[in-house]
Design a protein around this motif. Structure first.
Motif, PDB file in Angstrom:
ATOM      1  N   SER A   1     -14.023   0.893 -58.204  1.00  0.00           N
ATOM      2  CA  SER A   1     -14.613  -0.067 -59.126  1.00  0.00           C
ATOM      3  C   SER A   1     -15.770  -0.823 -58.477  1.00  0.00           C
ATOM      4  O   SER A   1     -16.797  -1.066 -59.098  1.00  0.00           O
ATOM      5  CB  SER A   1     -13.527  -1.053 -59.596  1.00  0.00           C
TER       6      SER A   1
ATOM      7  N   SER B   1     -21.513   1.900 -65.591  1.00  0.00           N
ATOM      8  CA  SER B   1     -20.590   2.639 -66.441  1.00  0.00           C
ATOM      9  C   SER B   1     -20.739   4.121 -66.163  1.00  0.00           C
ATOM     10  O   SER B   1     -21.603   4.546 -65.394  1.00  0.00           O
ATOM     11  CB  SER B   1     -20.880   2.337 -67.912  1.00  0.00           C
TER      12      SER B   1
ATOM     13  N   THR C   1     -19.053   5.108 -70.651  1.00  0.00           N
ATOM     14  CA  THR C   1     -17.633   4.795 -70.514  1.00  0.00           C
ATOM     15  C   THR C   1     -17.430   3.673 -69.500  1.00  0.00           C
ATOM     16  O   THR C   1     -18.075   3.643 -68.449  1.00  0.00           O
ATOM     17  CB  THR C   1     -16.847   6.045 -70.081  1.00  0.00           C
ATOM     18  N   ILE C   2     -16.510   2.748 -69.788  1.00  0.00           N
ATOM     19  CA  ILE C   2     -16.190   1.623 -68.912  1.00  0.00           C
ATOM     20  C   ILE C   2     -14.765   1.810 -68.395  1.00  0.00           C
ATOM     21  O   ILE C   2     -13.842   2.101 -69.168  1.00  0.00           O
ATOM     22  CB  ILE C   2     -16.327   0.292 -69.662  1.00  0.00           C
TER      23      ILE C   2
ATOM     24  N   MET D   1     -14.207  -5.624 -65.623  1.00  0.00           N
ATOM     25  CA  MET D   1     -14.406  -4.216 -65.941  1.00  0.00           C
ATOM     26  C   MET D   1     -15.409  -3.588 -64.972  1.00  0.00           C
ATOM     27  O   MET D   1     -16.151  -4.288 -64.273  1.00  0.00           O
ATOM     28  CB  MET D   1     -14.892  -4.069 -67.381  1.00  0.00           C
ATOM     29  N   SER D   2     -15.438  -2.269 -64.920  1.00  0.00           N
ATOM     30  CA  SER D   2     -16.336  -1.580 -64.002  1.00  0.00           C
ATOM     31  C   SER D   2     -17.803  -1.802 -64.353  1.00  0.00           C
ATOM     32  O   SER D   2     -18.678  -1.663 -63.495  1.00  0.00           O
ATOM     33  CB  SER D   2     -16.038  -0.076 -63.992  1.00  0.00           C
ATOM     34  N   ALA D   3     -18.094  -2.147 -65.591  1.00  0.00           N
ATOM     35  CA  ALA D   3     -19.465  -2.396 -66.043  1.00  0.00           C
ATOM     36  C   ALA D   3     -19.402  -3.287 -67.274  1.00  0.00           C
ATOM     37  O   ALA D   3     -18.381  -3.327 -67.968  1.00  0.00           O
ATOM     38  CB  ALA D   3     -20.178  -1.080 -66.371  1.00  0.00           C
TER      39      ALA D   3
ATOM     40  N   MET E   1     -19.849  -4.596 -71.074  1.00  0.00           N
ATOM     41  CA  MET E   1     -19.990  -4.022 -72.402  1.00  0.00           C
ATOM     42  C   MET E   1     -21.429  -4.210 -72.879  1.00  0.00           C
ATOM     43  O   MET E   1     -22.148  -5.063 -72.364  1.00  0.00           O
ATOM     44  CB  MET E   1     -19.031  -4.686 -73.380  1.00  0.00           C
TER      45      MET E   1
ATOM     46  N   TYR F   1     -16.420   0.234 -78.843  1.00  0.00           N
ATOM     47  CA  TYR F   1     -15.672   1.013 -77.864  1.00  0.00           C
ATOM     48  C   TYR F   1     -14.269   1.293 -78.396  1.00  0.00           C
ATOM     49  O   TYR F   1     -13.733   0.524 -79.202  1.00  0.00           O
ATOM     50  CB  TYR F   1     -15.551   0.254 -76.535  1.00  0.00           C
TER      51      TYR F   1
ATOM     52  N   THR G   1     -18.274  -9.056 -69.356  1.00  0.00           N
ATOM     53  CA  THR G   1     -17.968  -8.395 -68.087  1.00  0.00           C
ATOM     54  C   THR G   1     -16.481  -8.369 -67.774  1.00  0.00           C
ATOM     55  O   THR G   1     -16.050  -7.622 -66.900  1.00  0.00           O
ATOM     56  CB  THR G   1     -18.708  -9.110 -66.944  1.00  0.00           C
TER      57      THR G   1
END
Length: 395
Positions: free
Chosen positions: A13, A20, A25-26, A98-100, A102, A108, A179
């Motif tokens: 991560s 993303s 994709t997240i 989150m990894s990236a 929105m 989503y 985020t």
């Protein structure tokens, strides 16, 4: 290998550096809510507890000491997340980065396995008596800009009333570039009273971009869990656990598609000797405007039939159940059926029927009385029913 898996996810991560996947994709860290051992009052690794001050934290289940009596096997891995709602208007939630971020205006899909435990024992916050937190709740998803930031509600599941693991697909609709994500257990709405419920979560999938106009499928049973679980004994006079009566359908409407429960439907009556808990009365001629929860004027006579019944049976508590057309999409059907049930209750309360006698419920399109692709069948499925939940002074 187990001890290196979760740190590797966290490192991945961080390595993504806020990026993303190639398709937008997240990713979530530890989406299966794994931990070295199950623990009560603790969030899974890389998730933060975001609950209320003074209340216990979420649980990593299944319960190792049988304190709460949650024994369901995990759907994926060895552990899963358990969250509750309480009768003092507090409820549980967890969050993480989150990894990236929105993308505002981009929708989503969150696919996640959800279930309800037959037993989730704890003490009532109102009475301090031991209680089974068994009533169904929903999963709400929020977006924010810091850990446990309770920002916008991005989407939610229907009420999770299944005992087995089922896949739920939830559409998230952010209006800002959030985020952080928060998952929370929440009550059935509208909230007439806070109650003790539970929600189990496992095997969340990455957030996949979807078209905002796309309608997601209804929840479906996981192939990984084919064990038939016996439902627990209902608590005395508990609306959420009163068994739903079965209903019969004419043989001409029976097909290989899902069928409505079988059993008698009776007309609303005034004879006290005929009333039984779980009894269903189908109310004819309650009509709504198309694609709306607004009652038509022609519904007044049928609505007053319910008013007169409740005035003559003041110790009866009823569920007003809304049902939608089988043609409707699952998300829309769930929403419109509940809105219509609430509209009926609003009318009853305008006629001085107390809220203590009423409980709304939207069944969506889950219980059709016919399956024919005709307008007549479609109208029959768009119905309102009254179900007896309690006879407070049975004699």
């Amino acid at each position: 290998m187990r001890y290196y898996y979760l740190p590797l996810l966290a490192l991945l991560s961080l390595t993504l550096g806020g990026q993303s996947g190639p398709d937008g994709t997240i990713f979530l860290t530890n989406p299966s809510f794994e931990d070295d051992v199950p623990r009560v009052g603790a969030a899974p690794r890389y998730w933060s507890d975001c609950g209320f001050i003074g209340e216990s934290a979420v649980d990593i289940q299944p319960d190792p000491l049988r304190e709460f009596k949650v024994v369901k096997p995990a759907q994926a891995g060895k552990t899963y997340l358990g969250m509750v709602t309480r009768d003092n208007e507090t409820y549980e939630r967890v969050g993480q980065r989150m990894s990236a971020p929105m993308v505002a205006g981009q929708c989503y899909e969150l696919s996640i396995q959800l279930a309800r435990s037959e037993m989730y024992m704890s003490r009532s916050r109102l009475t301090d008596d031991e209680a089974n937190y068994v009533k169904p709740v929903k999963l709400r998803v929020r977006g924010g800009y810091s850990i446990c930031d309770l920002g916008e509600v991005l989407g939610e599941s229907p009420l999770v009333d299944n005992w087995d693991w089922q896949e739920y697909r939830i559409k998230l609709e952010p209006t800002q570039d959030y985020t952080f994500i928060v998952l929370e257990a929440y009550y059935k709405q509208p909230i007439l009273f806070a109650y003790n419920g539970n929600l189990l979560l496992d095997n969340a999938q990455p957030l996949v971009p979807v078209a905002c106009e796309q309608e997601l499928d209804a929840p479906r049973q996981s192939r990984a869990d084919e064990v038939v679980v016996a439902e627990p004994e209902p608590e005395a006079a508990d609306p959420a656990t009163v068994p739903t009566p079965e209903r019969a359908r004419p043989e001409s409407t029976v097909t290989s598609r899902p069928q409505a429960p079988a059993g008698p439907v009776v007309k609303l009556g005034n004879t006290r000797g005929e009333l039984k808990i779980g009894q269903v009365f189908e109310i004819d001629d309650i009509i709504f405007e198309a694609n709306s929860a607004t009652l038509e004027q022609e519904s007044e006579e049928a609505l007053n039939e319910i008013v007169n019944f409740l005035r003559q049976n003041t110790d009866v508590v009823v569920e007003i159940g809304g049902h939608a057309s089988y043609r409707a999409g699952p998300v829309y059907a769930s929403r419109i059926s509940e809105e219509r049930a609430v509209a009926v209750i609003d009318y009853l309360q305008s006629q001085h029927i107390g809220s203590a006698q009423l409980l709304p419920r939207g069944y969506g399109k889950s219980r059709p009385v016919c399956m024919e692709d005709t307008e007549a069948c479609n109208q029959r499925n768009q119905r309102v029913e009254v179900k007896i939940l309690k006879l407070r002074n049975s004699r």
